[in-house]
Design a protein around this motif. Structure first.
Motif, short mmCIF file in Angstrom:
data_model
loop_
_atom_site.label_atom_id
_atom_site.label_comp_id
_atom_site.label_asym_id
_atom_site.label_seq_id
_atom_site.Cartn_x
_atom_site.Cartn_y
_atom_site.Cartn_z
N THR A 27 -12.75 1.25 -5.27
CA THR A 27 -12.30 2.05 -4.13
C THR A 27 -10.80 2.32 -4.20
N ILE A 28 -10.05 1.31 -4.58
CA ILE A 28 -8.59 1.46 -4.69
C ILE A 28 -8.24 2.48 -5.77
N LEU A 29 -8.98 2.44 -6.90
CA LEU A 29 -8.68 3.35 -8.02
C LEU A 29 -8.78 4.82 -7.59
N LYS A 30 -9.75 5.12 -6.75
CA LYS A 30 -9.93 6.51 -6.32
C LYS A 30 -8.74 7.02 -5.51
N PHE A 31 -8.03 6.09 -4.87
CA PHE A 31 -6.88 6.49 -4.05
C PHE A 31 -5.58 6.56 -4.85
N ILE A 32 -5.47 5.78 -5.91
CA ILE A 32 -4.19 5.70 -6.62
C ILE A 32 -4.18 6.46 -7.94
N THR A 33 -5.35 6.95 -8.40
CA THR A 33 -5.38 7.62 -9.69
C THR A 33 -4.51 8.88 -9.69
N PRO A 34 -3.71 9.07 -10.74
CA PRO A 34 -2.85 10.26 -10.80
C PRO A 34 -3.62 11.50 -11.27
N HIS A 35 -4.88 11.28 -11.67
CA HIS A 35 -5.71 12.38 -12.17
C HIS A 35 -6.84 12.64 -11.22
N ARG A 81 0.81 -1.22 0.00
CA ARG A 81 0.00 0.00 0.00
C ARG A 81 0.85 1.28 0.00
N LYS A 82 2.07 1.19 0.50
CA LYS A 82 2.93 2.38 0.55
C LYS A 82 3.91 2.44 -0.62
N THR A 85 3.95 3.23 -3.86
CA THR A 85 3.15 3.87 -4.90
C THR A 85 3.68 3.60 -6.30
N GLU A 86 4.99 3.37 -6.43
CA GLU A 86 5.56 3.14 -7.75
C GLU A 86 5.11 1.81 -8.35
N LEU A 87 4.53 0.94 -7.53
CA LEU A 87 4.07 -0.37 -8.01
C LEU A 87 2.56 -0.43 -8.21
N HIS A 88 1.88 0.64 -7.83
CA HIS A 88 0.41 0.60 -7.81
C HIS A 88 -0.21 0.46 -9.20
#
Length: 441
Positions: free
Chosen positions: A430-438, A241-242, A244-247
């Motif tokens: 739910t995950i997409l909302k946290f990791i999206t770059p946009h 989860r931490k 981010t470069e692998l998300h």
């Protein structure tokens, strides 16, 4: 020095992403293989159960005149050939036969005692009275009766009586009714015997039940393998989860796991309706007649099968329902998964496209996948309860008649996989909302 360190860090990120992708690709192959096997086994199970229901359909068993003919012939043949009288039965029967013979003699004597009207009649009466002594004949009645009973109980005579009785049954069945199911039954049986390499219905039923038991176990094993793969992916999200470069790589691979779940959930059987009379036993002419596994109704459908059936109906309302299920329960989930992947991988201009953004973040409220899950569950509960109550009314436990019904209606592994897809898809959203770059709003 700073440039080298930055380059080294970039290479490490690339290496970690490649390792993650290759590792999840191997796991994806495992899930894909398990899903393919589950799909194949589901079709195989449906085919075997369809063959089983055709062979054991109630119209070819309990409702078949030909089946009754064979049972009645067997009972008559057994009753006549193996009939044995007790001493008391012989004694009672001899009295009955003696009374019948005495009645015949008395009737003949009464006819002779009538006044003759012609010369020939007078001569016949004189001759009979001279040479025939009715008292001597009456004295021999017990011996005659005993001889008749012994002849009736003779094995050879009983065999002849059996042939005579069966011949009368054959004449009656030919003149009274022609069984329309006979040719259908022979055709179904011959095809099934040839297909499964057996020579009798009992052996066929045992072989099919054994195969179905093995298939059911394997189907659930493959279902658990698929669920295990998805749970591992979600656990990986928690562990990384931490990072981010692998998300992005992890999310794209997660989408592929979701596609496999969806594909299997749509094509594998979800609900199976199976109602049958497990056993019917009653007494006919002193012998038990038994019918087992008389199938009343059988259907097994996946979501795609339901859509296909509805679309092929001639009624417009059925076609409309089929199209709605196709669009909102199948196409929408596919578009949503595809759009989330495009949103993450594309540049901001494409990612912010209204169409892509809508399906990635807003289409969930239009998808009926979760509604389908609830609907199928409610149909199963309602239908299962209805079949249980209706079949319970047929259950009879008494000395002359015993009926035991069986309700094998059950949810299939395809339903479990489709539920897993719905839950897994919600988690990915739910995950997409946290990791999206946009901007996701």
């Amino acid at each position: 020095m700073f440039i080298n360190l930055k380059t080294q860090t970039s290479k490490q990120k690339t290496l970690y992403n490649l390792l993650l992708i290759f590792g999840l690709a191997a796991l994806l192959c495992v899930e894909g293989y398990a899903g393919w096997r589950l799909h194949e086994l589901s079709k195989q199970q449906e085919e075997i159960k369809t063959d089983y229901s055709n062979v054991n359909n109630i119209t070819l068993g309990l409702f078949s005149v030909d089946q009754w003919k064979d049972d009645i012939k067997g009972i008559i043949n057994h009753q006549v050939r193996h009939f044995e009288m007790t001493k008391q039965q012989r004694k009672d029967l001899q009295k009955e036969v003696e009374q019948i013979i005495m009645a015949l003699i008395n009737k003949a004597e009464g006819i002779l005692n009538r006044p003759p009207k012609s010369l020939g009649g007078k001569l016949k009466k004189f001759a009979i009275k001279t040479f025939v002594n009715t008292d001597d004949i009456k004295a021999q009645v017990p011996a005659f009766a005993k001889k008749i009973i012994s002849q009736a109980d003779n094995p050879n005579n009983k065999k002849q009586l059996s042939k005579l009785a069966l011949g009368k049954v054959a004449v009656l069945e030919q003149s009274a009714y022609v069984d329309s199911t006979l040719s259908v039954k022979d055709s179904i049986m011959n095809v099934a015997f040839k297909k499964y390499h057996v020579k009798s219905q009992d052996i066929l039923n045992k072989k099919l039940n054994t195969s179905l038991s093995e298939i059911r176990t394997r189907m659930y094993n493959y279902s658990f393998v698929m669920l295990g793969c998805v749970i591992f992916v979600l656990l990986l999200w928690w562990l990384l989860r931490k990072r981010t470069e692998l998300h992005v790589a992890l999310f794209i691979m997660s989408l592929l796991f979701a596609f496999i779940l969806l594909g299997v959930g749509l094509t594998a059987s979800m609900l199976e309706v199976d109602a049958r009379i497990g056993s019917l036993d009653f007494v006919l002419l002193g012998e038990h007649v038994t019918f087992k596994d008389q199938v009343l109704f059988f259907q097994s459908k996946s979501i795609l099968d339901v859509v296909e059936v509805l679309v092929k109906q001639p009624k417009p309302d059925s076609i409309a329902v089929g199209i709605l299920i196709l669009v909102f329960s199948i196409l929408f989930p596919v578009m949503k998964l595809s759009s989330t992947g495009i949103h993450l991988l594309s540049k901001k201009k494409i990612a912010e496209n209204r169409f892509i953004k809508y399906f990635a973040f807003q289409s969930g409220k239009w998808s009926m996948a979760d509604v389908i899950v609830i609907a199928i569950l409610m149909v199963f509960i309602g239908l299962n309860g209805l079949l249980q109550s209706q079949l319970a009314m047929l259950d009879i436990q008494s000395e002359p008649l015993t009926i035991i019904t069986t309700n094998n209606t059950a949810l299939q592994p395809g339903y479990i996989i489709f539920i897993s897809f719905v839950v897994y898809g919600l988690i990915l959203s739910t995950i997409l909302k946290f990791i999206t770059p946009h901007d996701a709003h």
